[in-house]
Design a protein around this motif. Structure first.
Motif, mmCIF file in Angstrom:
data_model
loop_
_atom_site.group_PDB
_atom_site.id
_atom_site.type_symbol
_atom_site.label_atom_id
_atom_site.label_comp_id
_atom_site.label_asym_id
_atom_site.label_seq_id
_atom_site.Cartn_x
_atom_site.Cartn_y
_atom_site.Cartn_z
ATOM 1 N N LYS A 237 7.353 -17.379 10.105
ATOM 2 C CA LYS A 237 6.248 -18.046 10.122
ATOM 3 C C LYS A 237 5.006 -17.471 9.429
ATOM 4 O O LYS A 237 4.318 -17.870 9.261
ATOM 5 N N TYR A 238 5.824 -15.928 8.687
ATOM 6 C CA TYR A 238 4.626 -15.190 8.235
ATOM 7 C C TYR A 238 4.880 -15.248 6.586
ATOM 8 O O TYR A 238 4.463 -14.194 5.681
ATOM 9 N N LEU A 239 5.264 -16.666 6.330
ATOM 10 C CA LEU A 239 5.397 -16.625 4.824
ATOM 11 C C LEU A 239 4.290 -16.558 3.893
ATOM 12 O O LEU A 239 3.820 -16.860 4.625
ATOM 13 N N ASP A 240 4.902 -16.236 3.099
ATOM 14 C CA ASP A 240 3.701 -16.660 1.331
ATOM 15 C C ASP A 240 3.440 -17.508 0.762
ATOM 16 O O ASP A 240 4.923 -17.265 -0.015
ATOM 17 N N THR A 241 2.674 -18.586 0.953
ATOM 18 C CA THR A 241 3.487 -20.253 0.769
ATOM 19 C C THR A 241 3.197 -20.352 -0.887
ATOM 20 O O THR A 241 3.637 -21.272 -1.629
ATOM 21 N N SER A 242 2.366 -19.117 -1.643
ATOM 22 C CA SER A 242 2.320 -18.520 -3.212
ATOM 23 C C SER A 242 3.538 -18.353 -3.133
ATOM 24 O O SER A 242 3.594 -18.510 -4.385
ATOM 25 N N ARG A 243 4.726 -18.542 -3.386
ATOM 26 C CA ARG A 243 5.792 -18.368 -3.672
ATOM 27 C C ARG A 243 6.712 -17.976 -3.388
ATOM 28 O O ARG A 243 6.567 -17.924 -1.722
ATOM 29 N N PRO A 244 8.347 -18.317 -3.759
ATOM 30 C CA PRO A 244 9.531 -18.537 -2.861
ATOM 31 C C PRO A 244 10.045 -17.201 -1.750
ATOM 32 O O PRO A 244 9.359 -16.455 -2.217
ATOM 33 N N ALA A 245 9.964 -17.665 -0.604
ATOM 34 C CA ALA A 245 10.168 -16.471 -0.445
ATOM 35 C C ALA A 245 11.834 -16.314 -0.527
ATOM 36 O O ALA A 245 13.029 -16.876 -0.458
ATOM 37 N N VAL B 87 15.306 -5.405 8.218
ATOM 38 C CA VAL B 87 14.579 -7.359 8.085
ATOM 39 C C VAL B 87 13.767 -7.197 7.067
ATOM 40 O O VAL B 87 12.801 -6.805 6.941
ATOM 41 N N GLU B 88 14.025 -8.234 5.976
ATOM 42 C CA GLU B 88 12.951 -7.504 4.968
ATOM 43 C C GLU B 88 12.123 -8.260 4.458
ATOM 44 O O GLU B 88 13.027 -9.528 3.932
ATOM 45 N N ASP B 89 10.481 -8.788 4.370
ATOM 46 C CA ASP B 89 10.599 -10.450 3.708
ATOM 47 C C ASP B 89 9.518 -10.025 2.645
ATOM 48 O O ASP B 89 8.702 -8.568 2.536
ATOM 49 N N ASN B 90 9.476 -10.793 2.246
ATOM 50 C CA ASN B 90 8.105 -10.840 1.066
ATOM 51 C C ASN B 90 6.765 -11.614 1.685
ATOM 52 O O ASN B 90 6.689 -12.782 0.540
ATOM 53 N N GLY B 91 6.430 -11.408 2.278
ATOM 54 C CA GLY B 91 5.435 -12.828 3.467
ATOM 55 C C GLY B 91 3.496 -11.997 2.724
ATOM 56 O O GLY B 91 4.106 -11.547 2.231
ATOM 57 N N GLY C 268 17.774 2.501 21.479
ATOM 58 C CA GLY C 268 17.070 2.652 19.841
ATOM 59 C C GLY C 268 15.835 2.347 19.957
ATOM 60 O O GLY C 268 14.834 2.779 20.532
ATOM 61 N N LYS C 269 15.426 2.089 18.372
ATOM 62 C CA LYS C 269 13.740 1.731 17.920
ATOM 63 C C LYS C 269 13.742 1.099 17.167
ATOM 64 O O LYS C 269 14.306 0.869 15.953
ATOM 65 N N VAL C 270 12.365 0.507 16.999
ATOM 66 C CA VAL C 270 12.523 -0.458 16.017
ATOM 67 C C VAL C 270 10.880 0.386 15.363
ATOM 68 O O VAL C 270 9.675 0.662 16.078
ATOM 69 N N TRP C 271 11.155 0.206 13.982
ATOM 70 C CA TRP C 271 9.424 0.317 13.374
ATOM 71 C C TRP C 271 8.698 -0.147 12.288
ATOM 72 O O TRP C 271 10.092 -1.104 12.070
ATOM 73 N N ALA C 272 8.391 -0.392 11.964
ATOM 74 C CA ALA C 272 7.682 -1.615 10.712
ATOM 75 C C ALA C 272 7.023 -0.360 9.396
ATOM 76 O O ALA C 272 6.372 0.650 9.848
ATOM 77 N N GLU C 273 6.981 -1.284 8.069
ATOM 78 C CA GLU C 273 5.941 -0.866 6.898
ATOM 79 C C GLU C 273 5.883 -2.383 5.995
ATOM 80 O O GLU C 273 6.811 -3.066 6.607
ATOM 81 N N SER C 274 4.958 -1.785 6.019
ATOM 82 C CA SER C 274 4.092 -3.233 5.273
ATOM 83 C C SER C 274 2.854 -3.428 4.147
ATOM 84 O O SER C 274 2.461 -1.736 4.497
ATOM 85 N N GLU C 275 3.105 -3.877 3.542
ATOM 86 C CA GLU C 275 1.691 -4.231 2.479
ATOM 87 C C GLU C 275 1.033 -5.681 3.246
ATOM 88 O O GLU C 275 1.972 -6.332 2.152
ATOM 89 N N PRO C 276 -0.461 -5.338 2.726
ATOM 90 C CA PRO C 276 -0.540 -7.339 2.508
ATOM 91 C C PRO C 276 -0.463 -7.034 1.244
ATOM 92 O O PRO C 276 -1.057 -6.674 -0.018
ATOM 93 N N GLY C 277 0.285 -8.901 0.777
ATOM 94 C CA GLY C 277 0.491 -9.043 -0.042
ATOM 95 C C GLY C 277 1.811 -9.234 -0.851
ATOM 96 O O GLY C 277 2.152 -10.103 -1.627
ATOM 97 N N ARG C 278 2.671 -8.161 0.219
ATOM 98 C CA ARG C 278 3.649 -7.951 -0.601
ATOM 99 C C ARG C 278 5.123 -8.046 0.252
ATOM 100 O O ARG C 278 6.126 -8.167 0.125
ATOM 101 N N GLY C 279 4.504 -8.501 1.598
ATOM 102 C CA GLY C 279 5.588 -7.912 2.748
ATOM 103 C C GLY C 279 6.102 -7.603 3.784
ATOM 104 O O GLY C 279 5.272 -6.483 3.376
ATOM 105 N N SER C 280 6.791 -6.893 4.869
ATOM 106 C CA SER C 280 7.252 -6.243 5.354
ATOM 107 C C SER C 280 9.280 -5.821 5.588
ATOM 108 O O SER C 280 9.439 -6.965 4.967
#
Length: 120
Positions: free
Chosen positions: A28-36, A53-57, A99-111
């Motif tokens: 859902k949060y792909l960056d359409t300016s680059r290949p997913a 689960v890592e993306d470049n969105g 269990g647990k869940v957490w996230a790391e992210s940076e705008p323009g670089r992914g999550s």
């Protein structure tokens, strides 16, 4: 990309829901300016199996990260579909599994979303 994943102790249907929600968000949060690029990896620690689960969105701003697992919270409410339930459901399922869940992210670089579950 899915690497070989270690086993964990969990209800199969519920954990399928966890990864469906996380992968759905990555799409859902792909960056359409680059290949997913979406990758699923896993490793075993002393007490847990940790999956990522890592993306470049589009990424998530640091101000939003503390809120993303709250029910009905949506980072881009005007720009994307959804009810703000997916990550809240993920957190609840993982809580029930000790269990647990957490996230790391940076705008323009992914999550990166991490899921820790008890070892089998």
């Amino acid at each position: 990309r899915i690497e070989p994943l270690p086993d964990c102790w969990a209800d199969e249907q519920q954990i399928n829901q966890v990864f469906s929600n996380l992968l759905g968000n990555a799409l859902k949060y792909l960056d359409t300016s680059r290949p997913a690029v979406i990758a699923v990896t896993g490793r075993r620690t002393e007490d847990h199996t940790v999956y990522c689960v890592e993306d470049n969105g589009i990424g998530i701003d640091a101000n939003n990260l503390p809120h993303i697992f709250k029910i009905y919270y949506r980072v881009n409410a005007r720009q994307t579909d959804g009810q703000g339930l997916g990550l809240a459901i993920v957190r609840r399922i993982l809580s029930r599994h000790n269990g647990k869940v957490w996230a790391e992210s940076e705008p323009g670089r992914g999550s990166r979303f991490f899921v820790a579950l008890p070892n089998p």
